[in-house]
Motif scaffolding. Structure first.
Motif, PDB file in Angstrom:
ATOM      1  N   GLU A 127       0.888  -1.148   0.097  1.00  0.00           N
ATOM      2  CA  GLU A 127       0.061   0.197   0.030  1.00  0.00           C
ATOM      3  C   GLU A 127       0.798   1.372  -0.033  1.00  0.00           C
ATOM      4  O   GLU A 127       0.415   2.318  -0.719  1.00  0.00           O
ATOM      5  CB  GLU A 127      -0.967   0.094   1.240  1.00  0.00           C
ATOM      6  CG  GLU A 127      -2.078  -0.916   1.239  1.00  0.00           C
ATOM      7  CD  GLU A 127      -1.650  -2.247   1.533  1.00  0.00           C
ATOM      8  OE1 GLU A 127      -0.428  -2.632   2.354  1.00  0.00           O
ATOM      9  OE2 GLU A 127      -2.080  -3.530   1.109  1.00  0.00           O
ATOM     10  N   GLN A 128       1.985   1.353   0.657  1.00  0.00           N
ATOM     11  CA  GLN A 128       2.800   2.706   0.677  1.00  0.00           C
ATOM     12  C   GLN A 128       3.379   2.737  -0.519  1.00  0.00           C
ATOM     13  O   GLN A 128       3.640   3.862  -0.746  1.00  0.00           O
ATOM     14  CB  GLN A 128       3.971   2.267   1.684  1.00  0.00           C
ATOM     15  CG  GLN A 128       3.492   2.091   3.258  1.00  0.00           C
ATOM     16  CD  GLN A 128       4.772   1.846   4.176  1.00  0.00           C
ATOM     17  OE1 GLN A 128       5.208   0.579   4.239  1.00  0.00           O
ATOM     18  NE2 GLN A 128       5.250   2.837   5.065  1.00  0.00           N
ATOM     19  N   LYS A 165       2.496   2.160  -3.650  1.00  0.00           N
ATOM     20  CA  LYS A 165       1.467   2.033  -4.877  1.00  0.00           C
ATOM     21  C   LYS A 165       1.667   3.324  -5.631  1.00  0.00           C
ATOM     22  O   LYS A 165       1.635   4.285  -5.165  1.00  0.00           O
ATOM     23  CB  LYS A 165       0.008   1.791  -4.386  1.00  0.00           C
ATOM     24  CG  LYS A 165      -0.791   1.049  -5.465  1.00  0.00           C
ATOM     25  CD  LYS A 165      -0.396  -0.112  -5.638  1.00  0.00           C
ATOM     26  CE  LYS A 165      -1.126  -1.051  -6.984  1.00  0.00           C
ATOM     27  NZ  LYS A 165      -0.561  -1.904  -7.538  1.00  0.00           N
TER      28      LYS A 165
END
Length: 160
Positions: A156-157, A159
């Motif tokens: 997520e970080q 992306k």
């Protein structure tokens, strides 16, 4: 190992660490005990120069390490994941012999290490490098660089 013991390995996430260890000892412990008995019986009747004799000696010489499998839930009965992780290095080894300099070889090793570490963390390699190449110019201290290591990041970080 029998099929039931291998199926237990597939259920690793269904148990607590302690519960899994107990189940593994219950299911795989008797199998290892039988294997040890077979090895010790056959070591007396198998010439040590034969491949089978060498395999028996090797296994018995490493028996203490093998038994740790029953004690440590993170150990697996297979080294397939390690083999798969190093396969790109083995395939590329001949190409890397031709690195022009020691520094170039070291840079290649660092790069490939980051690639494989990112894969282990389930990061998209493209997204990971895109992310770190944007952040690197702003790194000043060692801790800034350490924050960019694959095991410090989540998908997520990074992306895009």
């Amino acid at each position: 190992m029998d099929q039931e013991a291998f199926e237990l390995e597939d259920l690793r996430t269904s148990f607590s660490k302690k519960g899994f260890q107990k189940q593994r000892a219950h299911k795989a412990g008797p199998i290892l005990k039988t294997l040890f008995e077979l090895l010790t019986t056959n070591t007396a009747i198998t010439p040590p120069t034969l491949a089978f004799g060498k395999a028996i000696s090797y296994t018995l010489d490493n028996w203490e390490q093998l038994k740790r499998y029953l004690e440590e839930p993170l150990l697996t009965p297979s080294n397939n994941s390690a083999e798969n992780a190093i396969r790109p290095f083995v395939i590329g080894r001949k190409n890397w012999m031709f690195s022009d300099t020691e520094r170039g070889a070291e840079s290649s090793a660092i790069l490939y290490s980051l690639v494989e570490s990112a894969k282990l963390q389930k990061l998209s390699v493209y997204d990971y490098f895109y992310y770190i190449f944007r952040k690197l110019p702003y790194c000043v201290e060692r801790s800034d660089y350490e924050k960019l290591l694959p095991f410090k990041l989540t998908p997520e970080q990074i992306k895009v």
